[in-house]
Motif scaffolding. Structure first.
Motif, PDB file in Angstrom:
ATOM      1  N   ASP A 148       7.468  -2.262   5.915  1.00  0.00           N
ATOM      2  CA  ASP A 148       6.266  -1.614   5.379  1.00  0.00           C
ATOM      3  C   ASP A 148       6.125  -1.879   3.885  1.00  0.00           C
ATOM      4  OD1 ASP A 148       5.523  -0.615   7.815  1.00  0.00           O
ATOM      5  OD2 ASP A 148       6.300   1.416   7.453  1.00  0.00           O
ATOM      6  N   THR A 153       3.046  -3.853   1.864  1.00  0.00           N
ATOM      7  CA  THR A 153       2.354  -3.295   0.701  1.00  0.00           C
ATOM      8  C   THR A 153       2.370  -4.279  -0.462  1.00  0.00           C
ATOM      9  OG1 THR A 153       2.927  -1.053   1.375  1.00  0.00           O
ATOM     10  CG2 THR A 153       2.299  -1.368  -0.928  1.00  0.00           C
ATOM     11  N   ARG A 204      -0.122  -6.972   0.089  1.00  0.00           N
ATOM     12  CA  ARG A 204      -1.497  -6.491  -0.054  1.00  0.00           C
ATOM     13  C   ARG A 204      -1.893  -6.314  -1.523  1.00  0.00           C
ATOM     14  NH1 ARG A 204      -1.298  -2.658   3.815  1.00  0.00           N
ATOM     15  NH2 ARG A 204      -0.685  -1.047   2.360  1.00  0.00           N
ATOM     16  N   ILE A 205      -0.972  -5.864  -2.387  1.00  0.00           N
ATOM     17  CA  ILE A 205      -1.346  -5.600  -3.783  1.00  0.00           C
ATOM     18  C   ILE A 205      -1.064  -6.768  -4.713  1.00  0.00           C
ATOM     19  CG2 ILE A 205      -1.018  -3.123  -3.501  1.00  0.00           C
ATOM     20  CD1 ILE A 205       1.588  -3.379  -5.073  1.00  0.00           C
ATOM     21  N   TYR A 218      -2.494   1.326  -6.531  1.00  0.00           N
ATOM     22  CA  TYR A 218      -2.724   2.387  -5.544  1.00  0.00           C
ATOM     23  C   TYR A 218      -3.882   2.051  -4.610  1.00  0.00           C
ATOM     24  CZ  TYR A 218       0.470   5.346  -8.207  1.00  0.00           C
ATOM     25  OH  TYR A 218       1.564   5.869  -8.831  1.00  0.00           O
ATOM     26  N   PHE A 219      -4.984   1.576  -5.157  1.00  0.00           N
ATOM     27  CA  PHE A 219      -6.108   1.245  -4.300  1.00  0.00           C
ATOM     28  C   PHE A 219      -5.783   0.047  -3.416  1.00  0.00           C
ATOM     29  CE2 PHE A 219      -9.799   3.284  -6.888  1.00  0.00           C
ATOM     30  CZ  PHE A 219      -9.249   4.531  -6.652  1.00  0.00           C
ATOM     31  N   ALA A 248      -2.783  -0.723  -2.328  1.00  0.00           N
ATOM     32  CA  ALA A 248      -1.837  -0.261  -1.306  1.00  0.00           C
ATOM     33  C   ALA A 248      -2.544   0.506  -0.198  1.00  0.00           C
ATOM     34  CB  ALA A 248      -0.765   0.614  -1.939  1.00  0.00           C
ATOM     35  N   CYS A 249      -3.614   1.221  -0.546  1.00  0.00           N
ATOM     36  CA  CYS A 249      -4.328   2.027   0.441  1.00  0.00           C
ATOM     37  C   CYS A 249      -5.492   1.284   1.074  1.00  0.00           C
ATOM     38  CB  CYS A 249      -4.865   3.302  -0.214  1.00  0.00           C
ATOM     39  SG  CYS A 249      -3.564   4.370  -0.817  1.00  0.00           S
ATOM     40  N   GLY A 250      -5.805   0.103   0.553  1.00  0.00           N
ATOM     41  CA  GLY A 250      -6.919  -0.669   1.092  1.00  0.00           C
ATOM     42  C   GLY A 250      -8.279  -0.179   0.639  1.00  0.00           C
ATOM     43  N   VAL A 251      -8.337   0.543  -0.483  1.00  0.00           N
ATOM     44  CA  VAL A 251      -9.611   1.045  -0.993  1.00  0.00           C
ATOM     45  C   VAL A 251     -10.381  -0.120  -1.614  1.00  0.00           C
ATOM     46  CG1 VAL A 251     -10.691   2.593  -2.669  1.00  0.00           C
ATOM     47  CG2 VAL A 251      -8.688   3.343  -1.395  1.00  0.00           C
ATOM     48  N   ARG A 252     -11.604  -0.313  -1.203  1.00  0.00           N
ATOM     49  CA  ARG A 252     -12.428  -1.415  -1.715  1.00  0.00           C
ATOM     50  C   ARG A 252     -13.401  -0.967  -2.811  1.00  0.00           C
ATOM     51  NH1 ARG A 252      -9.350  -5.085  -0.497  1.00  0.00           N
ATOM     52  NH2 ARG A 252      -9.110  -5.664   1.652  1.00  0.00           N
ATOM     53  N   SER A 282     -14.075   1.685  -5.834  1.00  0.00           N
ATOM     54  CA  SER A 282     -13.421   2.681  -6.674  1.00  0.00           C
ATOM     55  C   SER A 282     -14.338   3.851  -7.020  1.00  0.00           C
ATOM     56  CB  SER A 282     -12.918   2.032  -7.955  1.00  0.00           C
ATOM     57  OG  SER A 282     -14.000   1.548  -8.699  1.00  0.00           O
TER      58      SER A 282
END
Length: 176
Positions: free
Chosen positions: A39, A43, A46-47, A139-140, A142-146, A148
């Motif tokens: 995991d 992460t 992804r980041i 943080y975004f 890691a969480c997949g936030v597109r 902001s």
């Protein structure tokens, strides 16, 4: 028992405790460890692009001289606000790069001294603000936030407040 002895035993005690917990509850500790590591690697993958882009942008701004030009441009406004203009480079770099901000603060403190108003202001600014864009990217990412949305304006407002209050508190506590 000395403090160094206690610290030396902390990691072995922790590992023994985890092993004991796994044995008592029937948990496969090694499988849980490898699943957690997987995991973590996901992460990182992804980041990683956001981190590379952010660090490259900071390096380019620094190498091009744009950061120095921006700090010279901000100096009159900072003086009017009661913030030492010498801390401008720290205020520009801090939201983007923690290591860059630490280097800027070290340079400021080395130049003006740790007990000067400028040195104290730089130290308080460094401790009371965050590497906004780095944290948001990590943080975004890691969480997949597109999107902001309001996070960036709110974080920048918090940084500006931190810079202003740091300068005001240094003036209030130590005078001048």
């Amino acid at each position: 028992m000395a403090m160094s002895d206690v610290l030396a035993l902390t990691v072995p005690a922790l590992l023994a405790g985890v092993g004991l917990y796994g044995a008592l509850t029937g948990t496969d500790v090694f499988s849980a460890l490898t699943a957690g590591a997987l995991d973590g690697l996901k992460t990182v993958v992804r980041i990683f692009p956001a981190l590379v882009a952010l660090l490259a942008a900071v390096s380019m701004l620094r190498a091009s001289g744009a950061l120095d030009a921006l700090t010279r441009l901000c100096a009159p406004v900072l003086a009017w606000l009661g913030i030492p203009p010498e801390t401008a480079i720290l205020m520009v770099v801090r939201p983007v790069s923690g290591s860059g901000a630490l280097a800027a603060a070290s340079d400021i403190i080395g130049t003006y001294g740790p007990d000067s108003r400028i040195g104290r202001t730089a130290a308080v600014m460094l401790g009371s603000t965050e590497t906004t864009f780095y944290v948001l990217a990590v943080y975004f990412g890691a969480c997949g936030v597109r999107s902001s949305r309001w996070a960036i304006p709110a974080a920048i407002a918090a940084d500006l407040t931190g810079f202003l209050v740091a300068a005001a508190l240094v003036r209030w506590i130590w005078g001048t």
